[in-house]
Design a protein around this motif. Structure first.
Motif, PDB file in Angstrom:
ATOM      1  N   ASP A 135      25.622  26.035  21.292  1.00 39.77           N
ATOM      2  CA  ASP A 135      24.368  25.494  20.498  1.00 39.77           C
ATOM      3  C   ASP A 135      24.941  24.026  20.512  1.00 39.77           C
ATOM      4  OD1 ASP A 135      23.216  28.048  20.353  1.00 39.77           O
ATOM      5  OD2 ASP A 135      24.059  28.103  18.423  1.00 39.77           O
ATOM      6  N   LEU A 136      26.308  23.582  20.704  1.00 38.13           N
ATOM      7  CA  LEU A 136      26.688  22.293  20.530  1.00 38.13           C
ATOM      8  C   LEU A 136      25.845  21.221  21.396  1.00 38.13           C
ATOM      9  CD1 LEU A 136      30.504  22.756  19.778  1.00 38.13           C
ATOM     10  CD2 LEU A 136      28.492  22.420  18.006  1.00 38.13           C
ATOM     11  N   PRO A 137      25.871  21.449  22.684  1.00 36.01           N
ATOM     12  CA  PRO A 137      25.141  20.440  23.677  1.00 36.01           C
ATOM     13  C   PRO A 137      23.678  19.886  23.019  1.00 36.01           C
ATOM     14  CG  PRO A 137      26.421  21.765  24.815  1.00 36.01           C
ATOM     15  CD  PRO A 137      26.363  22.343  23.625  1.00 36.01           C
ATOM     16  N   ALA A 138      22.982  21.080  22.903  1.00 33.82           N
ATOM     17  CA  ALA A 138      21.607  20.686  22.368  1.00 33.82           C
ATOM     18  C   ALA A 138      21.350  20.068  21.005  1.00 33.82           C
ATOM     19  CB  ALA A 138      20.570  21.949  22.352  1.00 33.82           C
ATOM     20  N   ARG A 139      22.486  20.577  20.031  1.00 33.22           N
ATOM     21  CA  ARG A 139      22.334  20.203  18.687  1.00 33.22           C
ATOM     22  C   ARG A 139      22.728  18.440  18.593  1.00 33.22           C
ATOM     23  NH1 ARG A 139      25.645  22.736  13.748  1.00 33.22           N
ATOM     24  NH2 ARG A 139      25.475  20.726  12.098  1.00 33.22           N
ATOM     25  N   PHE A 140      23.667  18.410  19.589  1.00 35.85           N
ATOM     26  CA  PHE A 140      24.256  17.082  19.658  1.00 35.85           C
ATOM     27  C   PHE A 140      23.843  15.977  20.578  1.00 35.85           C
ATOM     28  CE2 PHE A 140      26.939  19.255  16.708  1.00 35.85           C
ATOM     29  CZ  PHE A 140      27.005  18.224  15.378  1.00 35.85           C
ATOM     30  N   GLY A 141      22.922  16.488  21.422  1.00 36.80           N
ATOM     31  CA  GLY A 141      22.314  15.554  22.606  1.00 36.80           C
ATOM     32  C   GLY A 141      23.016  15.380  23.745  1.00 36.80           C
ATOM     33  N   TYR A 142      23.883  16.170  24.169  1.00 34.77           N
ATOM     34  CA  TYR A 142      24.815  15.790  25.416  1.00 34.77           C
ATOM     35  C   TYR A 142      24.764  17.041  26.514  1.00 34.77           C
ATOM     36  CZ  TYR A 142      28.500  18.968  23.779  1.00 34.77           C
ATOM     37  OH  TYR A 142      29.436  19.913  23.370  1.00 34.77           O
ATOM     38  N   VAL A 143      25.123  16.423  27.553  1.00 37.14           N
ATOM     39  CA  VAL A 143      24.703  17.313  28.856  1.00 37.14           C
ATOM     40  C   VAL A 143      25.881  17.557  29.611  1.00 37.14           C
ATOM     41  CG1 VAL A 143      23.799  17.606  31.248  1.00 37.14           C
ATOM     42  CG2 VAL A 143      22.388  16.337  29.499  1.00 37.14           C
ATOM     43  N   PRO A 144      26.728  18.670  29.388  1.00 35.86           N
ATOM     44  CA  PRO A 144      27.964  19.159  29.774  1.00 35.86           C
ATOM     45  C   PRO A 144      28.180  18.702  31.421  1.00 35.86           C
ATOM     46  CG  PRO A 144      27.325  20.661  28.449  1.00 35.86           C
ATOM     47  CD  PRO A 144      26.106  19.912  28.761  1.00 35.86           C
ATOM     48  N   SER A 145      27.093  18.937  31.969  1.00 40.94           N
ATOM     49  CA  SER A 145      27.319  18.990  33.567  1.00 40.94           C
ATOM     50  C   SER A 145      25.812  18.455  34.236  1.00 40.94           C
ATOM     51  CB  SER A 145      27.352  20.287  34.297  1.00 40.94           C
ATOM     52  OG  SER A 145      27.351  20.030  35.628  1.00 40.94           O
ATOM     53  N   PRO A 146      26.079  17.138  34.186  1.00 43.35           N
ATOM     54  CA  PRO A 146      25.040  16.217  34.730  1.00 43.35           C
ATOM     55  C   PRO A 146      24.885  16.444  36.316  1.00 43.35           C
ATOM     56  CG  PRO A 146      26.256  14.579  33.477  1.00 43.35           C
ATOM     57  CD  PRO A 146      26.963  15.879  33.610  1.00 43.35           C
ATOM     58  N   ALA A 147      25.751  17.227  37.081  1.00 45.47           N
ATOM     59  CA  ALA A 147      25.711  17.463  38.444  1.00 45.47           C
ATOM     60  C   ALA A 147      24.968  18.587  38.571  1.00 45.47           C
ATOM     61  CB  ALA A 147      27.147  17.527  38.946  1.00 45.47           C
ATOM     62  N   ALA A 148      25.021  19.634  37.567  1.00 42.76           N
ATOM     63  CA  ALA A 148      23.990  20.798  37.803  1.00 42.76           C
ATOM     64  C   ALA A 148      22.482  20.449  37.780  1.00 42.76           C
ATOM     65  CB  ALA A 148      24.470  21.716  36.428  1.00 42.76           C
ATOM     66  N   GLY A 149      21.807  20.891  38.777  1.00 41.50           N
ATOM     67  CA  GLY A 149      20.656  20.674  39.021  1.00 41.50           C
ATOM     68  C   GLY A 149      20.163  19.639  39.870  1.00 41.50           C
ATOM     69  N   GLN A 150      21.283  18.789  40.422  1.00 38.81           N
ATOM     70  CA  GLN A 150      21.135  17.774  41.333  1.00 38.81           C
ATOM     71  C   GLN A 150      20.982  18.123  42.824  1.00 38.81           C
ATOM     72  OE1 GLN A 150      20.525  14.480  40.616  1.00 38.81           O
ATOM     73  NE2 GLN A 150      20.397  15.223  38.434  1.00 38.81           N
ATOM     74  N   PRO A 151      20.264  17.640  43.634  1.00 42.23           N
ATOM     75  CA  PRO A 151      20.448  18.016  45.013  1.00 42.23           C
ATOM     76  C   PRO A 151      21.849  17.731  45.546  1.00 42.23           C
ATOM     77  CG  PRO A 151      19.124  15.880  44.591  1.00 42.23           C
ATOM     78  CD  PRO A 151      19.712  16.533  43.268  1.00 42.23           C
ATOM     79  N   ALA A 152      22.113  18.754  46.457  1.00 46.82           N
ATOM     80  CA  ALA A 152      23.318  18.762  47.110  1.00 46.82           C
ATOM     81  C   ALA A 152      23.558  17.469  47.897  1.00 46.82           C
ATOM     82  CB  ALA A 152      23.611  19.735  47.920  1.00 46.82           C
ATOM     83  N   GLY A 153      24.702  16.849  47.882  1.00 43.49           N
ATOM     84  CA  GLY A 153      25.036  15.619  48.892  1.00 43.49           C
ATOM     85  C   GLY A 153      24.626  14.231  47.980  1.00 43.49           C
ATOM     86  N   ALA A 154      24.690  14.578  46.702  1.00 40.37           N
ATOM     87  CA  ALA A 154      24.477  13.305  45.858  1.00 40.37           C
ATOM     88  C   ALA A 154      25.777  12.301  46.475  1.00 40.37           C
ATOM     89  CB  ALA A 154      24.645  13.283  44.555  1.00 40.37           C
ATOM     90  N   PRO A 155      25.220  10.856  46.116  1.00 37.58           N
ATOM     91  CA  PRO A 155      26.228  10.022  46.720  1.00 37.58           C
ATOM     92  C   PRO A 155      27.578   9.858  46.119  1.00 37.58           C
ATOM     93  CG  PRO A 155      24.204   8.942  45.801  1.00 37.58           C
ATOM     94  CD  PRO A 155      24.089  10.223  45.335  1.00 37.58           C
ATOM     95  N   ALA A 156      28.527   9.474  46.848  1.00 36.65           N
ATOM     96  CA  ALA A 156      29.952   9.158  46.414  1.00 36.65           C
ATOM     97  C   ALA A 156      30.011   7.804  45.849  1.00 36.65           C
ATOM     98  CB  ALA A 156      30.889   9.296  47.542  1.00 36.65           C
ATOM     99  N   PRO A 157      30.945   7.724  44.739  1.00 38.48           N
ATOM    100  CA  PRO A 157      31.078   6.555  44.040  1.00 38.48           C
ATOM    101  C   PRO A 157      31.543   5.222  45.211  1.00 38.48           C
ATOM    102  CG  PRO A 157      32.761   8.020  42.970  1.00 38.48           C
ATOM    103  CD  PRO A 157      31.958   8.646  44.250  1.00 38.48           C
ATOM    104  N   ARG A 158      31.149   4.320  45.058  1.00 39.37           N
ATOM    105  CA  ARG A 158      31.137   3.118  46.001  1.00 39.37           C
ATOM    106  C   ARG A 158      32.462   2.236  45.476  1.00 39.37           C
ATOM    107  NH1 ARG A 158      26.013   1.431  48.654  1.00 39.37           N
ATOM    108  NH2 ARG A 158      24.628   2.946  48.582  1.00 39.37           N
TER     109      ARG A 158
END
Length: 181
Positions: free
Chosen positions: A158-181
């Motif tokens: 329940d903690l992420p919803a209660r405190f407004g943070y996303v544990p895995s921003p990568a989850a749900g992103q399309p494969a092949g997101a850019p690498a750091p520059r």
């Protein structure tokens, strides 16, 4: 945020965001996650290479923020590198005098103390929610015994919803997101 980062943002405002390449573990350590590491699984299963370069870690921590959706990121020049969280956005260190600092060194005053079903201890502070570092649980117990903090029982899920943070921003992103520059 560093001035050099602000200047890069102004110069290159449309650099794509990066997902999955950086992680923060439950002990406040930063990990670089290359493509093979990411392919091996989520951060909890495949951490990657722990960063040890002090100046790089300091730079990351000075430029560590969150967006309006609760996704934590490192602003790497013009590129936003979203962070995979093993636990929470902050990891708290407790000193002998029972003062509390974040893994980034920022002193905070806890406003709430939380205990989950696995016995993990969290503190809420104005900058967000954090897990108490495992090495400091004994000091946290002293603060609780002294009545400084009164633990509230919570479910970790329940903690992420209660405190407004996303544990895995990568989850749900399309494969092949850019690498750091």
């Amino acid at each position: 945020m560093d001035d050099i980062v602000k200047q890069a943002l102004a110069k290159w405002p449309n650099v794509p965001h990066c997902y999955g390449w950086l992680g923060l573990d439950a002990r406040g350590n930063w990990y670089l996650r290359d493509a093979p590491t990411q392919a091996a699984g989520p951060f909890a299963a495949s951490k990657g290479s722990m960063l040890r370069h002090e100046k790089l870690i300091e730079f990351i921590q000075r430029n560590y923020e969150h967006d309006e959706e609760g996704r934590w990121f490192f602003q790497n020049g013009p590129q936003r590198v979203y962070v995979e969280l093993e636990a929470t956005p902050w990891i708290w260190r407790i000193a002998e005098d029972l003062s509390v600092r974040s893994h980034a060194g920022e002193q905070v005053e806890p406003s709430a103390c939380l205990l989950d079903e696995d016995g993990k201890l969290y503190l809420a502070a104005p900058i967000g929610l954090g897990l108490v570092h495992t090495l400091d649980v004994g000091l946290a117990a002293e603060a609780i015994e002294q009545g400084r903090w009164v633990p509230e029982e919570v479910r970790a899920a329940d903690l992420p919803a209660r405190f407004g943070y996303v544990p895995s921003p990568a989850a749900g992103q399309p494969a092949g997101a850019p690498a750091p520059r």
